[in-house]
Design an enzyme around this catalytic site. Structure first.
Site, PDB file in Angstrom:
ATOM      1  N   CYS A  70       0.842  -1.211   0.000  1.00  0.00           N
ATOM      2  CA  CYS A  70       0.000   0.000   0.000  1.00  0.00           C
ATOM      3  C   CYS A  70       0.871   1.252   0.000  1.00  0.00           C
ATOM      4  CB  CYS A  70      -0.918  -0.028   1.225  1.00  0.00           C
ATOM      5  SG  CYS A  70      -1.765   1.529   1.562  1.00  0.00           S
TER       6      CYS A  70
ATOM      7  N   CYS B 178       0.041   3.983   2.619  1.00  0.00           N
ATOM      8  CA  CYS B 178       0.370   3.530   3.967  1.00  0.00           C
ATOM      9  C   CYS B 178       1.788   3.939   4.367  1.00  0.00           C
ATOM     10  CB  CYS B 178       0.254   2.006   4.068  1.00  0.00           C
ATOM     11  SG  CYS B 178      -1.415   1.357   3.826  1.00  0.00           S
TER      12      CYS B 178
END
Length: 308
Positions: free
Chosen positions: A45, A48
């Site tokens: 991700c 993230c």
């Protein structure tokens, strides 16, 4: 600082990697003591990778008022599924959830700017009945109480400890300077204020302490009130004697009488000695709290003279 500002979690306990096995202990049970900010993330991700460090910074700044749990959803799929079944929308990441007293109370998904992340963490802390400043406000209040009660050395130690946590606290700089004034160390008081960061140099608390130092230095050379009162009574137009009387009255602790003498001097000759009466009035006003009756009445009387 733990004795002064209250208990804070060790740095290593603030941010943890949490698994299904430790979720109950590190999130649910831990949130009964302080809010837990849970970051659901995955190695693939992209957002993230940006959000994680920003969350860690916000939680670290809270100095133990909240902790953070990092859950890798790839490695804890069964936990993520169980939480999703309980109503947490974990279909997309990053998802950040604030747990307070064992239950989720707030959340967001996707990346946010640092200011909004910090606000999210602070909101969770307040929801848990905590203080987003790590107890600094309470410590300041305690230090002021110590100073008012004459425990000057303890107050100075507390103000210094607060500055160790927040080096931009104008209130702590001003308080530490006032503690040194009370100890009779005017040079050290001035050094404290001169060490304050430039961005808070004009803060009201620091200006007030500067004014108190100026008045304390004047007090060292103040004449006897009785003799100066007699001189003014004998020669009301002796403006220097009236100014000296005002300084002596303030040095004796009678700020109201000092202001009255300076107002009378201003009424008689507002331009005397390059406006010394007005300048001295402002120094006294700055040294007191803005809502002090001496300040409120003095400013009102001075304004009526100026605009008469």
């Amino acid at each position: 600082m733990t004795e002064i500002l209250g208990s804070t979690a060790p740095a290593g306990d603030l941010i943890k990697d949490v698994t299904e096995a430790t979720f109950m202990q590190d999130v649910v049970e831990a949130s009964m003591q302080a809010p837990v900010i849970v970051d659901f993330w995955a190695p693939w991700c992209g957002p993230c990778k940006t959000l994680g460090p920003m969350l860690e910074a916000a939680v670290t700044k809270a100095k133990g008022a909240a902790t953070m749990a990092k859950i890798n959803v790839d490695e804890n799929q069964r936990l993520a599924q169980a939480l999703a079944q309980q109503g947490l929308p974990l279909q997309s990441i990053p998802t950040v959830v604030a747990f307070v007293e064992g239950r989720p109370v707030d959340m967001f998904q996707g990346a946010l700017p640092a200011s909004e992340i910090e606000a999210f963490v602070n909101k969770a802390i307040e929801a848990g009945g905590g203080s987003a400043d790590g107890g600094l406000a309470e410590a300041l209040e305690a230090a002021e109480q110590m100073l008012a009660e004459g425990a000057v050395a303890d107050a100075a130690q507390t103000f210094a400890a607060i500055l160790g946590e927040d080096d931009k606290s104008a209130a702590a700089y001003g308080g530490l300077a006032r503690a040194h004034i009370a100890l009779g160390d005017l040079d050290q008081a001035e050094a404290v204020l001169n060490g304050a960061p430039a961005e808070i140099a004009d803060a009201a608390e620091i200006e007030a302490a500067h004014a108190q130092i100026a008045l304390a230095r004047q007090a060292e050379n103040a004449g006897p009130v009785g003799e100066l009162s007699a001189a003014v009574e004998a020669s009301p137009d002796d403006l220097q004697a009236r100014f000296d009387l005002a300084q002596a009255l303030h040095a004796a602790g009678d700020a109201e009488a000092a202001v009255d003498q300076l107002l009378e001097l201003f009424r008689r000759d507002r331009e005397w000695n390059d406006g010394a009466a007005k300048a001295q009035l402002f120094t006294i006003f700055d040294a007191l709290k803005p809502n002090d009756p001496v300040v409120l009445n003095g400013r009102r009387k001075l304004s009526s003279m100026i605009f008469a």
